[in-house]
Design a protein around this motif. Structure first.
Motif, PDB file in Angstrom:
ATOM      1  N   ALA A  57       0.734  -1.123   0.010  1.00 33.70           N
ATOM      2  CA  ALA A  57      -0.069   0.012  -0.043  1.00 33.70           C
ATOM      3  C   ALA A  57       0.825   1.294   0.009  1.00 33.70           C
ATOM      4  CB  ALA A  57      -1.065  -0.123   1.227  1.00 33.70           C
ATOM      5  N   LEU A  58       1.905   1.319   0.731  1.00 32.41           N
ATOM      6  CA  LEU A  58       2.601   2.472   0.851  1.00 32.41           C
ATOM      7  C   LEU A  58       3.677   2.567  -0.565  1.00 32.41           C
ATOM      8  CD1 LEU A  58       4.433   2.120   4.362  1.00 32.41           C
ATOM      9  CD2 LEU A  58       2.700   3.626   3.497  1.00 32.41           C
ATOM     10  N   TYR A  61       1.336   4.181  -2.912  1.00 30.61           N
ATOM     11  CA  TYR A  61       0.972   5.546  -2.689  1.00 30.61           C
ATOM     12  C   TYR A  61       2.108   6.189  -3.645  1.00 30.61           C
ATOM     13  CZ  TYR A  61       1.835  10.017  -0.716  1.00 30.61           C
ATOM     14  OH  TYR A  61       1.883  11.501  -0.619  1.00 30.61           O
ATOM     15  N   TRP A  64       0.697   6.347  -6.975  1.00 26.34           N
ATOM     16  CA  TRP A  64      -0.297   7.113  -7.142  1.00 26.34           C
ATOM     17  C   TRP A  64       0.124   8.815  -7.215  1.00 26.34           C
ATOM     18  CZ3 TRP A  64      -2.008  11.030  -3.663  1.00 26.34           C
ATOM     19  CH2 TRP A  64      -3.454  11.477  -3.897  1.00 26.34           C
ATOM     20  N   GLU A  65       1.113   9.071  -6.479  1.00 24.80           N
ATOM     21  CA  GLU A  65       1.853  10.578  -6.696  1.00 24.80           C
ATOM     22  C   GLU A  65       2.194  10.659  -8.151  1.00 24.80           C
ATOM     23  OE1 GLU A  65       1.458  12.761  -4.833  1.00 24.80           O
ATOM     24  OE2 GLU A  65       1.915  12.577  -2.635  1.00 24.80           O
TER      25      GLU A  65
END
Length: 129
Positions: A57-58, A61, A64-65
């Motif tokens: 998940a990290l 992220y 996603w950025e």
């Protein structure tokens, strides 16, 4: 780092957040005696299943950025593959924990993001010294 850098949507703020996340996940501290940097990714990966899910998940992220920065679908796919490979290898007991020290998907993904930013947003470059 100020609050605006943590919450801003400008490319310099995103770059600062992604670099901070990579440092946290891959190079938070150095293992004494071995002199090898280790981050939260390797530590939370020691917790079976849940640790791998949190690490994925990290890593997602960061992807996603990158999407918000406008990286191409090809670059995003490469970054996603890095996270997927890291997660798949990390899920293997013992072997996966050792691999977390060698295959650093967040560092690879940061390299992809930096290359994009240096080309398309050169004003965000940071001279490290």
């Amino acid at each position: 780092m100020n609050f605006a850098m943590l919450t801003g949507t400008d490319t310099a703020s995103v770059r600062a957040r992604v670099e901070m996340m990579e440092r946290l996940l891959e190079r938070s501290f150095v293992v004494p005696g071995v002199n090898m940097p280790v981050g939260l990714d390797a530590l939370i990966g020691l917790v079976p299943v849940l640790g791998d899910v949190v690490a994925a998940a990290l890593g997602a992220y960061v992807v996603w950025e990158a999407r918000n920065l406008g990286l191409s679908k090809w670059k995003l796919a490469r970054m996603g593959a890095n996270v997927l490979l890291d997660t798949a290898i990390g899920a293997i007991p013992v072997v996966g924990d050792a691999a977390d020290f060698l295959f650093r998907s967040n560092t690879r993904n940061l390299r992809i993001i930096r290359k994009h930013l240096d080309k398309h947003h050169p004003q965000t470059r940071v001279i490290e010294g």
